[in-house]
Design a protein around this motif. Structure first.
Motif, mmCIF file in Angstrom:
data_model
loop_
_atom_site.group_PDB
_atom_site.id
_atom_site.type_symbol
_atom_site.label_atom_id
_atom_site.label_comp_id
_atom_site.label_asym_id
_atom_site.label_seq_id
_atom_site.Cartn_x
_atom_site.Cartn_y
_atom_site.Cartn_z
ATOM 1 N N THR A 194 0.971 -1.860 20.534
ATOM 2 C CA THR A 194 0.793 -0.668 19.715
ATOM 3 C C THR A 194 1.747 0.453 20.117
ATOM 4 O OG1 THR A 194 -1.049 -0.292 21.178
ATOM 5 C CG2 THR A 194 -1.554 -0.985 18.955
ATOM 6 N N LYS A 239 0.843 -1.194 0.000
ATOM 7 C CA LYS A 239 0.000 0.000 0.000
ATOM 8 C C LYS A 239 0.878 1.243 0.000
ATOM 9 C CE LYS A 239 -2.028 1.691 3.446
ATOM 10 N NZ LYS A 239 -2.783 1.957 4.664
ATOM 11 N N LEU A 284 6.330 8.929 8.887
ATOM 12 C CA LEU A 284 6.698 8.184 10.083
ATOM 13 C C LEU A 284 7.979 7.391 9.863
ATOM 14 C CD1 LEU A 284 5.796 7.585 12.945
ATOM 15 C CD2 LEU A 284 4.621 5.577 12.077
ATOM 16 N N THR A 324 -1.715 -0.348 14.369
ATOM 17 C CA THR A 324 -2.160 0.985 13.969
ATOM 18 C C THR A 324 -2.060 1.064 12.454
ATOM 19 O OG1 THR A 324 0.034 1.970 14.026
ATOM 20 C CG2 THR A 324 -1.193 1.993 16.074
ATOM 21 N N GLN A 325 -2.789 1.999 11.853
ATOM 22 C CA GLN A 325 -2.864 2.034 10.387
ATOM 23 C C GLN A 325 -1.514 2.352 9.759
ATOM 24 O OE1 GLN A 325 -6.164 4.285 8.898
ATOM 25 N NE2 GLN A 325 -7.630 3.006 9.962
ATOM 26 N N THR A 326 -0.607 2.935 10.537
ATOM 27 C CA THR A 326 0.684 3.302 9.951
ATOM 28 C C THR A 326 1.742 2.230 10.173
ATOM 29 O OG1 THR A 326 1.112 4.511 11.981
ATOM 30 C CG2 THR A 326 0.359 5.797 10.099
ATOM 31 N N ASP A 327 1.388 1.115 10.784
ATOM 32 C CA ASP A 327 2.387 0.063 11.008
ATOM 33 C C ASP A 327 3.013 -0.369 9.683
ATOM 34 O OD1 ASP A 327 2.074 0.024 13.666
ATOM 35 O OD2 ASP A 327 1.153 -1.954 13.810
ATOM 36 N N ARG A 375 4.776 0.325 19.578
ATOM 37 C CA ARG A 375 5.986 0.109 18.786
ATOM 38 C C ARG A 375 6.612 1.413 18.306
ATOM 39 N NH1 ARG A 375 4.419 -3.465 13.876
ATOM 40 N NH2 ARG A 375 6.471 -2.971 13.113
#
Lengths: 305, 435
Positions: free
Chosen positions: A275, A221, A229, B210-213, A277
């Motif tokens: 989460t 994606k 990020l 999370t969606q950004t992983d 991470r």
């Protein structure tokens, strides 16, 4: 044990990507003492360039090794050109002003690239085509590794060795080291510093683009803000390893990747939810800055005032 | 000096370009007065843009039909469409803009519950009715009496998949992998676990992403260790496709289960073959041969050239429910009357089933379970699950269980409508207490 090995493979996969991007941060910093905040976005630009190449040249329909190589090399070339252009038109004109000016230009550049891509491609995520047949292989107990993961390892190691070669065995590499040591003396010695700086941006951007295409094979994606990020984490990796230090960037990238995945895998045993991470990378950054401000492999240089 | 001039002209040209974009985004602007303004907000360019696009298409189709038939009470409906980029804070901003600047008389939107939750208080405070086509988290309509929805809610949706896992797939153990930042995902996780445990199953692990992983293999490896019979992934298609792919790479071949958040044509590109052996709960099936559904599917395909997903169907229904309420309220000028008319919607025949709003302004409707078929790129109908207190359609309700293949769509349908069944989601859905 199998699980641990599996988590380590997962972590090092992500870590290799961080390392590829961190190299660009660290090289530019080494030469210009500039944190190029637009670097994470070059990673995104690389992924989009690969996407356009792969879909327009028809590699998307039938996976082949040639298609993959052409896409990878093509997107690296495109990203290199864009990196050079950014340096030429955004950073070079403000290089003679204070460092703060350049830094803010870099932040502006980053936002400009992100929203230019939102404008052109819209923010809608796209699916990157699978360029190689993706299989998974069992390597240790029931730990598996997929083709896309092996590609990430293989290509990153190859590129890192190539980079070492360029820096230590070629004339331009010698010039890069000279510029990084002292830009004014290098100029006096007849080194075309503008060219060396442009070359550094080209290499750094090409590595980031390779990271982009490789990640897109693993996690297909892509979207215009995907570089934010990951760029930040690669920056943390560069600082962790000692910014300006090339082996340090690789070490930092791998450490951050592994730490992150191990937190997902085992954090809950010590009370850290999986989460968190992303928080881990930044917690590590804070620790490093407190304990060893120059980074793991960085040399502590006294700033001249 | 030239440099300054250059910089100024560059900056202003950028702003001009964006200004142009903004204008094209707001849809058609006709003469006011003879129209009823309806605001639509959704994610047209963000992480879940497929939801927003489908919703926009569904609403546009409905409004086109309504206006072609002469409008409501002689007035045409004028849509004002805003993009919230899938961001809650943006959703709040665009809804304020729709209400305060464009003076819309009703609002339709969002899909993602988190975004609806961000915008709903704005509509409630301004006393402008808002119908969400497809936000399923119960908290959305709890914001206030001006907020309603035309879809079922997560206590029911979560229980549907738990029932399917326990009864149809005979799963004894499950793991849940949810999106930590999504109210939708959190709600489904909770209700799936409740129902699955009640049916005698065990939830071995609850992991989150999370969606950004950058990848999901860390969580998946952890789940693999426990080898659950099924994995429930109440997320959105953008992550789910990749999760499925990475799970299969890790040799995890158990069934993967999800909800309506998977329903997007994008999922095939992201997940591909890995989506074999996966099932979702959804609002309707485009394959249902019922004429009202097929008419809608045909009209939608003719206009947009794609098959309508359930979000498009719900959006279409939401617009039609709104139009119906406007005509019953005798216009849209009195927002309290309009709200009351919407809230008293009863037995409205929609594409996604018969819509009746309960006391909490939630629609009580059956859900369908669909199996993903990556080879065909289609969601295939498996079964229908009804909430308690709702009988299957007339053709089936007269027949005994096991003898219901009169209607192909309901053939192995209703574990719930069987007499004596007390393991029911619908009871929760109907009397859903404020949380």
């Amino acid at each position: 044990m199998d699980t641990f090995v599996q988590q380590l493979i997962n972590g090092l996969t992500i870590g290799s990507i961080y390392a590829l991007i961190a190299l660009g941060y660290t090289m530019v910093y080494g030469i210009l003492r500039l944190i190029n905040f637009a670097h994470g976005d070059i990673y995104m630009v690389g992924a989009y360039a690969g996407f356009i190449l792969a879909t327009s040249l028809g590699f998307a329909a039938n996976p082949s090794a040639i298609g993959f190589v052409v896409t990878l090399v093509g997107s690296m070339a495109i990203a290199a050109a864009i990196g050079v252009a950014i340096e030429r038109f955004a950073y070079r004109p403000v290089r003679k002003f204070s460092k703060m000016t350049t830094l803010i230009t870099a932040i502006g550049m980053s936002l400009f690239i992100e929203y230019l891509f939102v404008f052109i491609f819209s923010g809608t995520p796209r699916s990157f085509p699978q360029l190689l047949q993706n299989d998974s292989y069992t390597i240790f107990g029931n730990a598996t590794i997929s083709t896309s993961q092996m590609l990430i390892f293989g290509v990153s190691i190859f590129l890192m060795i190539a980079l070492q070669y360029i820096i230590f065995r070629t004339k331009i590499g010698k010039a890069m080291r000279a510029v990084s040591f002292n830009i004014n003396s290098a100029k006096l010695m007849g080194i075309n510093t503008n060219f060396v700086i442009a070359f550094t941006f080209a290499i750094g951007s090409a590595l980031a683009a390779a990271g982009g295409v490789l990640t897109a094979q693993y996690n297909p994606k892509i979207e215009p803000l995907m570089g934010i990020l990951i760029g930040l984490k690669a920056f943390v990796a560069a600082v962790l390893g000692g910014i300006g230090n090339i082996p340090g960037a690789v070490l930092g990238g791998l450490l951050i990747g592994a730490a992150e995945t191990l937190v997902v895998g085992y954090g809950s045993y010590i009370g850290i939810p999986s989460t968190y991470r992303d928080a881990v990378a930044f917690a590590i950054l804070i620790l490093v800055l407190l304990i060893r401000p120059a980074g793991l492999l960085g040399s502590n240089v006294q700033e001249k005032v | 000096m030239t440099r300054v001039f250059l910089a100024i002209s560059l900056v202003s040209s950028v702003f001009l370009t964006f200004a142009c974009v903004d204008k094209s985004g707001t849809g058609t602007v006709g003469p006011a007065g003879d129209t009823i303004k309806v605001g639509v907000y959704g994610d047209l360019t963000g992480q879940t843009s497929s939801f927003g696009q489908s919703t926009k298409n569904g609403i546009e189709l409905a409004v086109e039909e309504i206006n072609a038939a002469g409008g409501v009470n002689g007035k045409k409906i004028q849509l004002i469409i805003e993009d919230d980029q899938g961001r809650p804070e943006q959703a709040k901003t665009v809804v304020s803009k729709l209400i305060n600047q464009d003076k819309v008389q009703a609002v339709l939107g969002e899909v993602a519950s988190t975004n609806s939750l961000a915008a709903a208080p704005v509509a409630q405070e301004a006393r402008i009715p808002m119908i969400t086509p497809s936000s399923t988290n119960p908290k959305v309509t709890e914001v206030g009496d001006f907020i309603s929805r035309v879809c079922f809610i997560d206590p029911f949706q979560g229980s549907v998949m738990a029932k399917f896992a326990a009864n149809t797939l005979n799963a004894k153990t499950a793991a849940i992998l949810g999106d930590v930042n999504s109210d939708y995902s959190k709600g489904l996780t909770q209700f799936f676990e409740q129902e699955f445990t009640k049916l005698g199953g065990r939830v071995l692990a609850k992991e989150a992403y999370t969606q950004t992983d950058p990848d999901f293999k860390g969580q998946l490896t952890k789940i693999r260790n426990l080898s659950p019979d099924v994995i429930y992934i109440p997320g959105y298609y953008g992550q789910v496709g990749i999760i499925a792919k990475q799970a299969r790479e890790l040799d995890m071949n158990m069934p993967l289960l999800g909800g309506d958040g998977w329903d997007s044509p994008e999922i095939w590109k992201l997940g591909g073959e890995a989506l074999r052996n996966t099932f979702i709960s959804n609002h309707y099936s485009a394959q249902n041969p019922a004429p009202e559904i097929q008419n809608f599917v045909r009209a939608y395909k003719a206009k947009f050239n794609v098959e309508p997903d359930s979000l498009a169907a719900l959006a279409y229904d939401a617009a039609k429910v709104l139009a119906d309420a406007i005509s019953r309220a005798g216009g849209a000028n009195d927002s309290v009357r309009l709200k009351d008319a919407i809230n008293s919607t009863k037995n409205f025949a929609g594409v996604t089933g018969t819509i009746t709003l309960d006391a909490n302004r939630n629609a009580v409707k059956p859900a369908v379970v669909l199996e993903l078929n990556p080879a065909a790129g289609a969601f295939q109908f498996k079964e229908t699950i009804y909430p308690e207190g709702m009988a299957p359609p007339a053709t089936a309700s007269n027949t005994m269980p096991g003898n219901m293949n009169l209607n192909a769509m309901n053939s192995n349908s209703n574990m719930n409508s069987m007499p004596g069944s007390n393991m029911n989601a619908g009871s929760k859905a109907n009397t859903n207490p404020a949380r």
